[in-house]
Design a protein around this motif. Sequence first.
Motif, PDB file in Angstrom:
ATOM      1  N   TYR A  57       0.160 -10.086 -15.672  1.00 55.15           N
ATOM      2  CA  TYR A  57       1.390 -10.882 -15.759  1.00 55.15           C
ATOM      3  C   TYR A  57       1.038 -12.251 -16.326  1.00 55.15           C
ATOM      4  O   TYR A  57       0.113 -12.916 -15.856  1.00 55.15           O
ATOM      5  N   SER A  72       7.909 -17.687 -11.159  1.00 53.84           N
ATOM      6  CA  SER A  72       7.402 -16.910 -10.031  1.00 53.84           C
ATOM      7  C   SER A  72       6.804 -15.588 -10.475  1.00 53.84           C
ATOM      8  O   SER A  72       7.152 -15.049 -11.530  1.00 53.84           O
ATOM      9  N   ALA A  73       5.906 -15.090  -9.651  1.00 57.46           N
ATOM     10  CA  ALA A  73       5.308 -13.764  -9.844  1.00 57.46           C
ATOM     11  C   ALA A  73       5.539 -12.966  -8.571  1.00 57.46           C
ATOM     12  O   ALA A  73       4.608 -12.582  -7.861  1.00 57.46           O
ATOM     13  N   PHE A  74       6.826 -12.748  -8.255  1.00 58.50           N
ATOM     14  CA  PHE A  74       7.215 -11.905  -7.135  1.00 58.50           C
ATOM     15  C   PHE A  74       7.373 -10.478  -7.657  1.00 58.50           C
ATOM     16  O   PHE A  74       7.346 -10.226  -8.856  1.00 58.50           O
ATOM     17  N   VAL A  75       7.572  -9.544  -6.760  1.00 60.34           N
ATOM     18  CA  VAL A  75       7.607  -8.136  -7.160  1.00 60.34           C
ATOM     19  C   VAL A  75       8.702  -7.851  -8.191  1.00 60.34           C
ATOM     20  O   VAL A  75       8.526  -7.006  -9.070  1.00 60.34           O
ATOM     21  N   PHE A 115       6.920  -9.118 -11.295  1.00 64.92           N
ATOM     22  CA  PHE A 115       5.552  -8.623 -11.443  1.00 64.92           C
ATOM     23  C   PHE A 115       5.395  -7.392 -10.547  1.00 64.92           C
ATOM     24  O   PHE A 115       4.905  -7.488  -9.416  1.00 64.92           O
ATOM     25  N   VAL A 172       2.409  -6.247  -7.862  1.00 66.93           N
ATOM     26  CA  VAL A 172       2.086  -6.760  -6.527  1.00 66.93           C
ATOM     27  C   VAL A 172       2.786  -5.965  -5.428  1.00 66.93           C
ATOM     28  O   VAL A 172       2.569  -6.222  -4.240  1.00 66.93           O
ATOM     29  N   ASN A 173       3.593  -4.999  -5.804  1.00 66.21           N
ATOM     30  CA  ASN A 173       4.367  -4.234  -4.821  1.00 66.21           C
ATOM     31  C   ASN A 173       3.469  -3.637  -3.738  1.00 66.21           C
ATOM     32  O   ASN A 173       2.476  -2.976  -4.029  1.00 66.21           O
ATOM     33  N   SER A 214       1.830 -12.548  -3.619  1.00 64.48           N
ATOM     34  CA  SER A 214       2.589 -12.932  -4.807  1.00 64.48           C
ATOM     35  C   SER A 214       2.283 -14.397  -5.080  1.00 64.48           C
ATOM     36  O   SER A 214       1.489 -15.022  -4.353  1.00 64.48           O
ATOM     37  N   SER A 244       0.532 -19.307  -3.489  1.00 64.27           N
ATOM     38  CA  SER A 244       0.396 -17.879  -3.231  1.00 64.27           C
ATOM     39  C   SER A 244       1.085 -17.570  -1.908  1.00 64.27           C
ATOM     40  O   SER A 244       1.182 -18.437  -1.030  1.00 64.27           O
ATOM     41  N   SER A 292       4.831  -9.669  -1.154  1.00 73.82           N
ATOM     42  CA  SER A 292       5.177  -9.482  -2.563  1.00 73.82           C
ATOM     43  C   SER A 292       6.606  -9.937  -2.841  1.00 73.82           C
ATOM     44  O   SER A 292       6.992 -10.104  -3.990  1.00 73.82           O
ATOM     45  N   SER A 293       7.377 -10.154  -1.779  1.00 68.83           N
ATOM     46  CA  SER A 293       8.749 -10.633  -1.916  1.00 68.83           C
ATOM     47  C   SER A 293       9.037 -11.595  -0.772  1.00 68.83           C
ATOM     48  O   SER A 293       9.662 -11.226   0.235  1.00 68.83           O
TER      49      SER A 293
END
Length: 220
Positions: free
Chosen positions: A62, A81-84, A87, A90-91, A96, A173, A177-178
């Motif tokens: 990502y 952001s790099a949440f699920v 991205f 990361v699930n 995240s 961080s 993931s959410s």
Amino acid sequence: MTMANAMFFQLLTIVPFLSLLLLSPSLALNQDFCIADLPRGDTPAGYPCKPQANVTADDFYYSGLATTSPPAAPFNVGVSSAFVATFPGVNGLGISAARADMAPGGVVPLHWHPLATELLYVLDGTMACGFISATLNKVYTKTLRKGDLMVLPQGQPHFQYNLGNDTAVALSSYSSSSPGVQVLDFVLFGNDLPSDVVSKVTVLDEEQVKKLKALFGGSN
């Protein structure tokens, strides 16, 4: 039936249930990863997994934190952001990230993450960072500089603001993931609760409430 026999039969019914609880983490580990299949939608148990035959290296990559959006009014801060949801890799991994770029005078307003603890790392600049303990209503604030870390416990209202004359950048961080996010200003003034009711429950002047509703997209 004796009491000892009754207890024995009770144990026979409980043990299989306990075994399922104990084995469930191990069963989850039988699958190395679970790339979120976003088109199939989120569920109470999380996103379903993309078929592993269709997974590529791109699913674990990502670039969305390389830059961030321009500072947005009224807080003068840009966030990526790099949440699920952005991205999928990361699930299910319990992790995240997000990036905040605060222009001079910029503020990350009072907010909280109901589902995650945040670990904030300063990439550049100087900022104030703090949180308010929910049980003690005590404020814990530190001045952070490049290379500093601060942990913000799950569910605690927290904030940052730029203390310098240059852009301050932070990388966060999260332990989910959410992580979810609720911003106090939008909770109070970005809704359709009538202004007179908001005025009553916040002890703010009703005209001021209407101005803030207009600013944050609320109605009534």
